[in-house]
Design an enzyme around this catalytic site. Structure first.
Site, PDB file in Angstrom:
ATOM      1  N   LYS A   1     -14.609  51.241 -14.783  1.00 18.16           N
ATOM      2  CA  LYS A   1     -15.030  51.872 -13.533  1.00 18.16           C
ATOM      3  C   LYS A   1     -14.609  51.067 -12.328  1.00 18.16           C
ATOM      4  O   LYS A   1     -14.267  51.623 -11.293  1.00 18.16           O
ATOM      5  CB  LYS A   1     -16.553  52.067 -13.502  1.00 18.16           C
ATOM      6  CG  LYS A   1     -17.015  53.294 -14.261  1.00 18.16           C
ATOM      7  CD  LYS A   1     -18.343  53.789 -13.723  1.00 18.16           C
ATOM      8  CE  LYS A   1     -18.863  54.953 -14.559  1.00 18.16           C
ATOM      9  NZ  LYS A   1     -20.261  55.285 -14.250  1.00 18.16           N
TER      10      LYS A   1
ATOM     11  N   LYS B   1     -10.996  62.768 -24.786  1.00 18.30           N
ATOM     12  CA  LYS B   1     -12.301  63.404 -24.809  1.00 18.30           C
ATOM     13  C   LYS B   1     -12.389  64.508 -23.747  1.00 18.30           C
ATOM     14  O   LYS B   1     -11.800  64.382 -22.688  1.00 18.30           O
ATOM     15  CB  LYS B   1     -13.334  62.314 -24.486  1.00 18.30           C
ATOM     16  CG  LYS B   1     -14.683  62.518 -25.122  1.00 18.30           C
ATOM     17  CD  LYS B   1     -15.555  61.295 -24.907  1.00 18.30           C
ATOM     18  CE  LYS B   1     -16.860  61.708 -24.258  1.00 18.30           C
ATOM     19  NZ  LYS B   1     -17.823  60.621 -24.121  1.00 18.30           N
TER      20      LYS B   1
ATOM     21  N   LYS C   1     -16.171  65.886 -18.154  1.00 13.05           N
ATOM     22  CA  LYS C   1     -16.604  66.778 -17.077  1.00 13.05           C
ATOM     23  C   LYS C   1     -15.901  66.469 -15.757  1.00 13.05           C
ATOM     24  O   LYS C   1     -15.844  67.312 -14.870  1.00 13.05           O
ATOM     25  CB  LYS C   1     -18.128  66.780 -16.924  1.00 13.05           C
ATOM     26  CG  LYS C   1     -18.758  65.480 -16.506  1.00 13.05           C
ATOM     27  CD  LYS C   1     -20.281  65.620 -16.476  1.00 13.05           C
ATOM     28  CE  LYS C   1     -20.936  64.252 -16.325  1.00 13.05           C
ATOM     29  NZ  LYS C   1     -22.381  64.297 -16.472  1.00 13.05           N
TER      30      LYS C   1
END
Ligand code: TRP
Length: 332
Positions: free
Chosen positions: A114, A196, A199
């Site tokens: 991140k 994956k 979202k």
């Protein structure tokens, strides 16, 4: 006393079929098993480690909470709450910061990822994110923490911090363990089945949102990337696209992989892909209708939130008293 389960979900972005099959569906199954005392929270304090407009955060918190209800979590059976409604999360988080090592946090892979992705805002909250998560878990004396593989390291850190704290002060915290559900697991992107389903993927065709219309679900399943040999055979290594669709179909219908191979033997993708679409529609559309009904009744949502907050706060207060006494804060 039933064993406790706690998990959390961030209120950032509309969850996908991947979140549903990988996480939420297990939450509903755990509720139906009836052997655990389950707490689930929408973690809005975690969400602010990445900057977002206030209106968006507020809306997404309502949305995520409504979705949890819509997919079948019963707020009378489970404690469903919003993290920032129970200030003890922030309080315990500060305390646990003083029992967590800089080196430990530096090793967290999610922090490394991140901080690279949000290089312009590497705030201290991003760094201490796992400590807040440890507070979420330890505050409720949770035994088991259902999480995806990417969060396992954080649960292990929570356990290490609890062991360290208990080592100094005695048995204050229950030691939590990650709970990786037996089925479900990883649903992959419809456009790049080696990644994956995410979202936050900018490509809408790659993901199916829980709030997606039936039409759009059918289209996306038809357009999902598969290989050119048109056999419906499960082989994630060489046929990742079709294997992913088979996993989705299996979870949505309860059929096994061999049953699915049989059902579509000789029929090819032309028959299989629409069937996947139909199965996903059948799975999601009742939840979507319930979700829309709930979002039109914010007053009701808030009353359920309030009830969840009160139950969570009562459980949290018991732990906080133990913690304060253990550390040596003056109590009045
Ligand atoms: N960090 C988790 C995620 O991004 C969400 C989370 C916050 C959580 N607190 C938690 C999960 C406590 C389990 C338990 O998915």
């Amino acid at each position: 006393m039933k064993k406790r389960i706690l998990s959390g979900v961030q209120s950032s972005g509309t969850p996908t079929l991947g979140n549903y099959l990988g996480a939420f569906k297990n939450w509903v199954d755990l509720q139906n098993e009836g052997v655990y005392d389950c707490l689930y929270c929408v973690v809005d304090l975690h969400a602010i480690t990445v900057r977002r407009p206030p209106e968006e955060l507020r809306r997404q918190t309502y949305e995520m909470y409504a979705l949890l209800l819509a997919i079948g979590l019963d707020p009378k059976v489970n404690t469903l709450f919003v993290q920032s409604h129970v200030p003890a999360h922030a309080e315990l988080s500060w305390i646990l910061n003083c029992y967590t090592m800089y080196g430990e946090l530096s090793r967290m892979t999610q922090f490394k990822d991140k901080s690279a992705r949000h290089a312009g805002n590497v705030n201290a909250g991003l760094f201490t994110y796992p400590v807040l998560m440890a507070a979420d878990i330890l505050l409720y004396q949770a035994h088991l923490v259902p999480v995806g593989g990417d969060q396992k390291q954080h649960v292990e850190l929570s356990r290490d911090v609890a062991i360290r704290f208990n080592g100094i002060y005695g048995e204050v915290f229950t030691l939590p363990e990650p709970y990786i559900p037996p089925v479900g697991g990883r649903i992959m992107s419809l456009q790049d089945p080696t990644r994956k389903m995410d979202k936050s993927d900018p490509n809408p065709s790659a993901k199916i949102l829980l709030t997606e219309s039936d039409d759009s679900i059918l289209k996306k399943c038809k357009r999902a990337v598969t290989d050119s040999d048109s056999q419906v055979r499960y082989d994630p290594a060489t046929k990742p696209g079709v294997s992913n669709l088979m996993a989705i179909y299996a979870l949505a219908t309860g059929k096994t992989i061999p049953e699915i191979e049989n059902e579509f033997s000789g029929l090819g993708y032309g028959a299989f892909k629409p069937a996947v679409g139909q199965a996903v529609v059948a799975l999601l559309s009742p939840a979507r209708r319930e979700y829309e009904r709930l979002m039109a009744d914010i007053g009701y949502l808030e009353s359920v939130m309030r009830d969840g907050r009160d139950r969570a706060a009562a459980a949290a207060a018991a732990t906080m008293e133990k913690v304060r006494n253990a550390i040596g804060f003056v109590s009045l």
